[in-house]
Design a protein around this motif. Structure first.
Motif, short mmCIF file in Angstrom:
data_model
loop_
_atom_site.label_atom_id
_atom_site.label_comp_id
_atom_site.label_asym_id
_atom_site.label_seq_id
_atom_site.Cartn_x
_atom_site.Cartn_y
_atom_site.Cartn_z
N ASN A 175 1.01 4.57 -5.17
CA ASN A 175 0.42 4.97 -4.93
C ASN A 175 -0.70 4.71 -6.05
OD1 ASN A 175 1.76 7.75 -3.60
ND2 ASN A 175 2.26 8.25 -5.14
N GLN A 179 -2.34 -0.06 15.25
CA GLN A 179 -2.61 0.80 13.76
C GLN A 179 -3.51 -1.13 13.32
OE1 GLN A 179 0.28 2.80 11.15
NE2 GLN A 179 1.82 3.11 12.72
N ALA A 205 -6.23 3.87 5.47
CA ALA A 205 -6.60 5.14 4.71
C ALA A 205 -6.96 4.45 3.42
CB ALA A 205 -5.81 6.28 4.11
N LYS A 206 -6.54 3.39 2.66
CA LYS A 206 -6.61 3.25 1.10
C LYS A 206 -7.46 1.60 1.02
CE LYS A 206 -2.38 4.65 -0.57
NZ LYS A 206 -0.80 4.83 -0.60
N THR A 220 -0.24 -7.00 3.63
CA THR A 220 0.48 -6.10 4.44
C THR A 220 0.47 -5.88 5.50
OG1 THR A 220 -1.08 -4.25 4.51
CG2 THR A 220 -2.14 -5.84 4.70
N GLY A 228 0.98 2.64 8.23
CA GLY A 228 1.17 3.60 7.37
C GLY A 228 0.00 4.09 6.99
N GLY A 229 -0.46 4.11 5.77
CA GLY A 229 -1.09 4.23 4.16
C GLY A 229 -2.46 3.05 3.95
N THR A 287 1.28 -1.19 0.07
CA THR A 287 -0.60 -0.26 0.35
C THR A 287 0.60 1.25 0.33
OG1 THR A 287 0.06 0.08 2.63
CG2 THR A 287 -1.48 -1.18 1.02
N ALA A 288 1.95 1.12 0.52
CA ALA A 288 3.33 1.87 0.08
C ALA A 288 2.66 2.78 -1.89
CB ALA A 288 4.57 2.23 0.68
#
Ligand code: SF4
Ligand code: FES
Length: 385
Positions: free
Chosen positions: A76, A141, A104-105, A96, A100-101, A73-74
């Motif tokens: 874009n 997280q 959000a994704k 995963t 981190g992001g 997911t790093a």
């Protein structure tokens, strides 16, 4: 059976494609199976190339795509890449760290058709987990990520890599998987390649701990039948027979690195004499059928004794080529994890000795670090440990 190229003999198609989209990752796990020389962002394949690779994979007969890394997911374009899998009818599994992001994704990934999530957990106790992963505040997280996965109705697998730093938590991993609503738990004892090989003394559990962990898993499998599937990967060094690594060389899997190099297994680059082909120069079908790296150890013709005349040779395919190179100094040797290898007793003794010593500090996975000098020489039959 699929014909791969017009003139090549028919080969079974690969079942799975491990798409290592990036080596970037917020975690720094000392057991990471990525190579010591990690690819940099500037060398990563672009979106269009990954989409072309996935199209070729589907045409070749691949069924599963594991979107992996590093932390996938790093990227874009992870949503676009996942959407391409869905459009092609490829079953997509996001491997995963959940940090981190990733959260959000997640909804966008679900919306474009992500099929499955495999979430890594480094430990049960937060402080221990975050020490192993080398990232503070990772555990909450991960839990928030897992909660959203199950809210969306996506199937969740937890992956726990087991070593001496967390082997006392195996019961806790099982309870955690139930609490988080996972359908599957992987209790995967560390396999010693990549960063794990460098950190072997820090990670090696003793035999009594390993046996206890196996008993715990076996009891839990009975207790949780119908609720949680538990996959157990036993540690090679204490095994009787080796695993069929990657399902057998060039038989089931293709691994594409962030820069587009295609490998028969994640550690194959350690076998320096192999010639690897890139997706930027060849189609996936051409690589599967004709790449020198894939044909080198496919089948049984390359085998030496005792594998050559062993009746298990088409069950485990001689074990792991990368481990044979690391431990025996010859990638075509019988995997020393096998009790029939002349080096096996030495490997067991080595594991026992390392597990009895005070563990050294972890060498954390880092892009651009120079840890090649920490890599051990192979064993040989005569030399002392
Ligand atoms: Fe497998 Fe080779 Fe050992 Fe036989 S000798 S069990 S084929 S690794
Ligand atoms: Fe390469 Fe096992 S990791 S063959």
């Amino acid at each position: 059976m699929n014909a791969i190229t017009p003139n090549a003999p028919a080969l079974p198609a690969p079942v799975g494609l491990l798409a290592e989209l990036t080596h970037r990752c917020p975690l720094r796990c000392p057991y990471c199976s990525n190579p010591l020389e990690l690819d940099r962002r500037s060398g990563e394949l672009d979106t269009a190339t990954w989409q072309r690779v996935l199209t070729e994979a589907a045409a070749l007969g691949v069924l599963h795509v594991h979107l992996s890394g590093g932390e996938p997911t790093a990227r874009n374009d992870i949503v676009e890449i996942t959407q391409t899998c869905a459009k092609l009818g490829l079953y997509s599994n996001l491997i995963t760290s959940g940090v981190g992001g990733a959260l959000a994704k997640l909804d966008a990934l679900y919306d474009v058709g992500l099929d499955h999530v495999q979430l890594s957990v480094q430990g049960v106790d937060a402080a221990n987990a975050e020490k192993i992963g080398g990232l503070k505040n990772a555990q909450p997280q991960k839990f928030a990520f897992a909660e959203r996965v199950t809210q969306l109705g996506l199937p969740l697998t937890l992956n726990s890599v087991i070593h001496r730093g967390n082997i006392h938590e195996v019961e806790g991993f099982i309870d955690l998987a139930v609490t988080l609503g996972a359908k599957r738990l992987e209790v995967a004892h560390t396999q010693y390649y990549g960063w794990a090989y460098v950190n072997r003394a820090a990670l090696m559990p003793n035999k009594a701990e390993v046996d206890r962990s196996i008993r715990i898993v076996e009891a839990a499998r009975e207790r949780l039948k119908g609720q949680l599937v538990i996959d157990l990967v036993v540690p090679d060094y204490y095994a009787k027979y080796p695993k069929a690594c990657a399902g057998g060389w060039g038989r089931k899997l293709m691994n594409v690195t962030p820069a587009g190099k295609v490998l028969p297994c994640h550690a194959a680059e350690t076998i320096k004499q192999l010639e690897f082909w890139y997706v930027t120069d060849h189609s996936l079908g051409d690589i599967w059928a004709n790449s020198p790296a894939f044909t080198a150890y496919r089948g049984t013709d390359w085998m030496q004794e005792p594998c050559r005349s062993c009746d298990r040779r088409e069950k485990d395919w001689g074990g792991c080529r990368c481990q044979a190179l690391a431990l025996a100094g010859d990638a075509a040797a019988t995997d020393p994890a096998c009790s029939l290898s002349p080096l096996h007793a030495k490997v067991r003794d080595l594991a026992t000795e390392e597990a009895a010593e005070t563990p050294p500090d972890y060498t954390y996975r880092t892009i651009g670090s120079n840890v090649q000098s920490n890599v051990r020489s192979p064993l040989n039959e005569e030399a002392p440990l």
